[in-house]
Design a protein around this motif. Structure first.
Motif, short mmCIF file in Angstrom:
data_model
loop_
_atom_site.label_atom_id
_atom_site.label_comp_id
_atom_site.label_asym_id
_atom_site.label_seq_id
_atom_site.Cartn_x
_atom_site.Cartn_y
_atom_site.Cartn_z
N THR A 128 7.46 -8.82 21.28
CA THR A 128 8.44 -9.63 22.00
C THR A 128 9.54 -10.03 21.02
OG1 THR A 128 7.46 -11.78 21.48
CG2 THR A 128 6.57 -10.60 23.42
N PRO A 129 10.66 -10.54 21.52
CA PRO A 129 11.72 -10.98 20.60
C PRO A 129 11.24 -12.00 19.57
CG PRO A 129 12.60 -10.81 22.82
CD PRO A 129 11.09 -10.61 22.93
N ASP A 130 10.27 -12.82 19.92
CA ASP A 130 9.75 -13.81 18.96
C ASP A 130 9.03 -13.18 17.78
OD1 ASP A 130 10.72 -15.90 20.50
OD2 ASP A 130 8.81 -16.25 21.52
N ASP A 131 8.69 -11.91 17.90
CA ASP A 131 7.98 -11.20 16.84
C ASP A 131 8.90 -10.61 15.77
OD1 ASP A 131 5.35 -11.55 17.91
OD2 ASP A 131 5.81 -9.98 19.39
N ILE A 132 10.20 -10.69 15.97
CA ILE A 132 11.13 -10.07 15.03
C ILE A 132 10.90 -10.54 13.58
CG2 ILE A 132 13.58 -9.90 14.36
CD1 ILE A 132 12.76 -7.96 16.59
N PRO A 133 10.72 -11.83 13.31
CA PRO A 133 10.51 -12.23 11.90
C PRO A 133 9.28 -11.57 11.27
CG PRO A 133 11.13 -14.14 13.20
CD PRO A 133 10.88 -13.01 14.18
N VAL A 134 8.17 -11.48 12.00
CA VAL A 134 6.97 -10.88 11.41
C VAL A 134 7.11 -9.37 11.30
CG1 VAL A 134 5.56 -10.61 13.52
CG2 VAL A 134 4.47 -11.03 11.32
N ILE A 135 7.77 -8.73 12.26
CA ILE A 135 8.02 -7.29 12.14
C ILE A 135 8.90 -7.02 10.93
CG2 ILE A 135 9.15 -5.30 13.22
CD1 ILE A 135 8.24 -6.47 15.95
N HIS A 136 9.94 -7.82 10.78
CA HIS A 136 10.85 -7.66 9.62
C HIS A 136 10.07 -7.83 8.31
CE1 HIS A 136 14.09 -8.90 6.80
NE2 HIS A 136 14.70 -7.88 7.38
N ALA A 137 9.21 -8.83 8.26
CA ALA A 137 8.42 -9.06 7.04
C ALA A 137 7.50 -7.87 6.76
CB ALA A 137 7.60 -10.34 7.19
N MET A 138 6.87 -7.32 7.81
CA MET A 138 5.97 -6.19 7.59
C MET A 138 6.73 -4.92 7.23
SD MET A 138 2.64 -6.68 10.06
CE MET A 138 3.41 -7.20 11.58
N VAL A 139 7.94 -4.76 7.73
CA VAL A 139 8.77 -3.61 7.31
C VAL A 139 9.01 -3.72 5.80
CG1 VAL A 139 11.09 -2.61 7.44
CG2 VAL A 139 9.85 -3.16 9.54
N ARG A 140 9.31 -4.91 5.33
CA ARG A 140 9.53 -5.12 3.89
C ARG A 140 8.24 -4.84 3.10
NH1 ARG A 140 13.95 -4.86 1.87
NH2 ARG A 140 13.27 -6.18 0.19
N GLU A 141 7.09 -5.28 3.62
CA GLU A 141 5.81 -5.03 2.96
C GLU A 141 5.53 -3.52 2.90
OE1 GLU A 141 2.73 -7.33 4.95
OE2 GLU A 141 4.06 -9.08 4.98
N LEU A 142 5.83 -2.82 3.99
CA LEU A 142 5.64 -1.37 4.01
C LEU A 142 6.53 -0.70 2.97
CD1 LEU A 142 4.53 1.26 5.19
CD2 LEU A 142 6.30 1.09 6.98
N ALA A 143 7.76 -1.13 2.86
CA ALA A 143 8.67 -0.56 1.87
C ALA A 143 8.14 -0.78 0.45
CB ALA A 143 10.07 -1.16 2.02
N GLU A 144 7.58 -1.94 0.19
CA GLU A 144 6.96 -2.20 -1.11
C GLU A 144 5.80 -1.24 -1.35
OE1 GLU A 144 7.52 -4.40 -3.64
OE2 GLU A 144 9.26 -5.37 -2.70
N TYR A 145 4.94 -1.08 -0.35
CA TYR A 145 3.79 -0.19 -0.46
C TYR A 145 4.24 1.25 -0.73
CZ TYR A 145 -0.25 2.61 0.88
OH TYR A 145 -1.27 3.53 0.89
N GLU A 146 5.33 1.66 -0.08
CA GLU A 146 5.83 3.02 -0.24
C GLU A 146 6.73 3.18 -1.47
OE1 GLU A 146 7.44 4.30 3.54
OE2 GLU A 146 5.41 4.62 4.33
N LYS A 147 6.77 2.16 -2.30
CA LYS A 147 7.49 2.19 -3.57
C LYS A 147 9.00 2.40 -3.38
CE LYS A 147 3.35 3.99 -5.65
NZ LYS A 147 2.57 5.17 -5.83
N ALA A 148 9.53 1.80 -2.31
CA ALA A 148 10.96 1.94 -2.01
C ALA A 148 11.52 0.64 -1.44
CB ALA A 148 11.18 3.08 -1.04
N PRO A 149 11.28 -0.50 -2.11
CA PRO A 149 11.71 -1.78 -1.52
C PRO A 149 13.21 -1.89 -1.31
CG PRO A 149 11.09 -2.07 -3.81
CD PRO A 149 10.68 -0.68 -3.42
N ASP A 150 14.01 -1.24 -2.14
CA ASP A 150 15.46 -1.34 -2.02
C ASP A 150 16.02 -0.52 -0.86
OD1 ASP A 150 15.47 -3.02 -4.19
OD2 ASP A 150 15.86 -1.42 -5.62
N GLU A 151 15.19 0.34 -0.28
CA GLU A 151 15.67 1.18 0.83
C GLU A 151 15.51 0.50 2.19
OE1 GLU A 151 14.59 5.33 0.66
OE2 GLU A 151 14.27 5.14 -1.51
N ALA A 152 14.72 -0.55 2.27
CA ALA A 152 14.52 -1.28 3.52
C ALA A 152 15.64 -2.30 3.67
CB ALA A 152 13.15 -1.94 3.55
#
Length: 157
Positions: free
Chosen positions: A6-30
Motif C-alpha cells: 500500500t502507499p503507507d509501505d513506501i518508507p519500508v520498501i525504500h529502506a529495503m531497496v537500500r538494504e538490497l543495494a548494500e547486499y549487492e555491493k552497489a549502495p551508490d547505484e540505488a
C-alpha cells in the motif's frame, strides 16, 4: 503472510531497496527516491507492483515486479525486479512465499513466464531459485544502456 503493498509501505520498501543495494555491493547505484517509488507503484498509471512478506505484523521482505511481454508466446509475464528478505528473517520461507504469490498471479492471469536476474556471485540465491525449479537462461546475455551512453543514443547524435 504475503500482502499487496500500500502507499503507507513506501518508507519500508525504500529502506529495503537500500538494504538490497548494500547486499549487492552497489549502495551508490540505488538512487530511487520515496516519491519515485510512490509514483511507480501508486501514481496515475502504475508501472510496477509490490508485495510484502510480514512476520508478526512487521515487513521482513518484498518483491517488486512489472509486466513484460513475450512476442513468441503472445502473452504477458512477470519480471521480478527485486526480491529481498531481511537477513534476520531468511530461512523462514518468506522468499518462497513471495515467489509463490507471483507464480499464483501468473497462473491466475494466464501469464506464461516469471523471470528475474541474479548476480553470478550470489550462490545462496542461485541455489534457492534452482531448488524451486527455476533454471538459468545461460544462452542470453543481458545488456544495459545507462547514463551517458543512454543520453548519447537517445539524443540522436
Amino acid at each position: 503472510m504475503i500482502r499487496t503493498a500500500t502507499p503507507d509501505d513506501i518508507p519500508v520498501i525504500h529502506a529495503m531497496v537500500r538494504e538490497l543495494a548494500e547486499y549487492e555491493k552497489a549502495p551508490d547505484e540505488a538512487k530511487a527516491s520515496r516519491q519515485q517509488l510512490h509514483e511507480a507503484l501508486f501514481g496515475e498509471r502504475p508501472a510496477a507492483f509490490a508485495h510484502l512478506a510480514e512476520e508478526a505484523g512487521e515487513p521482513v521482505g518484498f518483491a517488486l515486479w512489472f509486466l513484460n511481454f513475450s512476442t513468441w508466446r503472445g502473452v504477458h509475464g512477470i519480471y521480478l525486479e527485486d526480491l529481498y528478505v531481511r537477513p534476520g528473517a531468511r530461512g523462514g520461507g518468506h522468499g518462497k512465499a513471495l515467489l509463490t504469490e507471483l507464480a499464483r498471479i501468473c497462473v491466475e492471469r494466464g501469464y506464461e513466464r516469471l523471470e528475474w536476474s541474479v548476480l553470478n556471485w550470489n550462490r545462496p540465491s542461485i541455489e534457492f531459485y534452482e531448488a524451486l525449479g527455476a533454471r538459468p537462461q545461460d544462452e542470453w546475455t543481458a545488456y544495459r544502456l545507462t547514463d551517458g551512453a543512454l543520453r548519447e543514443l537517445g539524443s540522436g547524435d
